[in-house]
Design a protein around this motif. Structure first.
Motif, PDB file in Angstrom:
ATOM      1  N   ALA A  99       0.835  -1.200   0.000  1.00  0.00           N
ATOM      2  CA  ALA A  99       0.000   0.000   0.000  1.00  0.00           C
ATOM      3  C   ALA A  99       0.872   1.253   0.000  1.00  0.00           C
ATOM      4  N   LYS A 100       1.911   1.269   0.824  1.00  0.00           N
ATOM      5  CA  LYS A 100       2.806   2.433   0.883  1.00  0.00           C
ATOM      6  C   LYS A 100       3.455   2.699  -0.465  1.00  0.00           C
ATOM      7  N   GLU A 115       3.779   6.010  -5.347  1.00  0.00           N
ATOM      8  CA  GLU A 115       3.777   6.164  -6.803  1.00  0.00           C
ATOM      9  C   GLU A 115       2.638   7.067  -7.262  1.00  0.00           C
ATOM     10  N   TYR A 116       1.470   6.921  -6.647  1.00  0.00           N
ATOM     11  CA  TYR A 116       0.329   7.750  -7.019  1.00  0.00           C
ATOM     12  C   TYR A 116       0.626   9.226  -6.755  1.00  0.00           C
ATOM     13  N   ILE A 117       1.101   9.534  -5.553  1.00  0.00           N
ATOM     14  CA  ILE A 117       1.335  10.934  -5.186  1.00  0.00           C
ATOM     15  C   ILE A 117       2.532  11.511  -5.928  1.00  0.00           C
ATOM     16  N   ILE A 141       4.547  10.310  -8.467  1.00  0.00           N
ATOM     17  CA  ILE A 141       4.718  10.165  -9.913  1.00  0.00           C
ATOM     18  C   ILE A 141       3.494  10.682 -10.669  1.00  0.00           C
ATOM     19  N   PHE A 142       2.300  10.239 -10.255  1.00  0.00           N
ATOM     20  CA  PHE A 142       1.104  10.616 -10.998  1.00  0.00           C
ATOM     21  C   PHE A 142       0.509  11.950 -10.546  1.00  0.00           C
ATOM     22  N   TYR A 143       0.080  12.040  -9.303  1.00  0.00           N
ATOM     23  CA  TYR A 143      -0.681  13.211  -8.851  1.00  0.00           C
ATOM     24  C   TYR A 143       0.117  14.507  -8.990  1.00  0.00           C
ATOM     25  N   ASN A 144       1.320  14.541  -8.478  1.00  0.00           N
ATOM     26  CA  ASN A 144       2.112  15.774  -8.506  1.00  0.00           C
ATOM     27  C   ASN A 144       2.639  16.123  -9.892  1.00  0.00           C
ATOM     28  N   ASN A 145       2.854  15.129 -10.739  1.00  0.00           N
ATOM     29  CA  ASN A 145       3.539  15.381 -12.009  1.00  0.00           C
ATOM     30  C   ASN A 145       2.695  15.205 -13.262  1.00  0.00           C
ATOM     31  N   LYS A 146       1.575  14.502 -13.173  1.00  0.00           N
ATOM     32  CA  LYS A 146       0.790  14.236 -14.375  1.00  0.00           C
ATOM     33  C   LYS A 146      -0.672  14.637 -14.273  1.00  0.00           C
ATOM     34  N   ARG A 147      -1.258  14.519 -13.093  1.00  0.00           N
ATOM     35  CA  ARG A 147      -2.695  14.788 -12.951  1.00  0.00           C
ATOM     36  C   ARG A 147      -2.957  16.286 -13.044  1.00  0.00           C
ATOM     37  N   ILE A 148      -3.855  16.657 -13.951  1.00  0.00           N
ATOM     38  CA  ILE A 148      -4.154  18.079 -14.146  1.00  0.00           C
ATOM     39  C   ILE A 148      -5.265  18.519 -13.187  1.00  0.00           C
ATOM     40  N   HIS A 149      -5.308  19.836 -12.939  1.00  0.00           N
ATOM     41  CA  HIS A 149      -6.278  20.407 -12.004  1.00  0.00           C
ATOM     42  C   HIS A 149      -6.904  21.648 -12.625  1.00  0.00           C
ATOM     43  N   SER A 150      -8.192  21.767 -12.495  1.00  0.00           N
ATOM     44  CA  SER A 150      -8.866  22.947 -13.031  1.00  0.00           C
ATOM     45  C   SER A 150      -8.393  24.213 -12.313  1.00  0.00           C
ATOM     46  N   ALA A 151      -8.056  24.104 -11.028  1.00  0.00           N
ATOM     47  CA  ALA A 151      -7.625  25.275 -10.253  1.00  0.00           C
ATOM     48  C   ALA A 151      -6.291  25.839 -10.730  1.00  0.00           C
TER      49      ALA A 151
END
Length: 138
Positions: free
Chosen positions: A100-101, A106-108, A110-120
């Motif tokens: 889980a860790k 990896e989610y936070i 690699i993906f969330y901080n670097n790839k996931r876009i935000h409308s804000a």
């Protein structure tokens, strides 16, 4: 908060002050903030602890806590918690805490901080938005 980037986080088997102290230390070391910083949290005992409050003072951060019973004060981080649960945690069956860790890391990171876009942020990832912000010399 301006970039929506998760800069400090930690996972443990209990929600004690050491957990939030680790996340605060990580955030401070990563960002190395200059000037006055407003640190907002809820009213949890971990954040109100003497050790945590002393660390905020050491880091030169001003403490801001949610109003009692007002869930909107923490809407940004509550939104993140909902997103990570929907997009990752509820979709996965972990065999071990270490699995889980690793998955959450990896989610936070690699993906969330670097790839996931935000409308804000004008539909940029948090890292890209930060790069643009600092490139403009803010």
């Amino acid at each position: 908060m301006y970039s929506r980037k998760i800069v400090g986080w930690h996972i443990d088997c209990s929600m004690k002050k050491e957990l939030v102290l680790s996340a605060l230390k990580q955030a401070y070391q990563r960002q190395q903030p200059q000037g006055s910083i407003l640190h907002h949290s809820d009213r949890g005992s971990q954040y109100a602890s003497n050790d945590y409050q002393a660390k905020l003072i050491e880091y030169g951060m001003k403490c801001s806590m949610s109003r009692k019973g007002n869930c909107y004060d923490n809407a940004c981080i509550e939104s993140f918690h909902g997103i990570i649960k929907k997009e990752l945690i509820y979709q996965t069956r972990y065999k071990t805490r270490e699995e889980a860790k690793k998955s959450i890391f990896e989610y936070i990171e690699i993906f969330y901080n670097n790839k996931r876009i935000h409308s804000a942020t004008g539909y940029f990832s948090p890292s890209e938005y930060e790069r643009m912000y600092y490139k403009k010399g803010a």
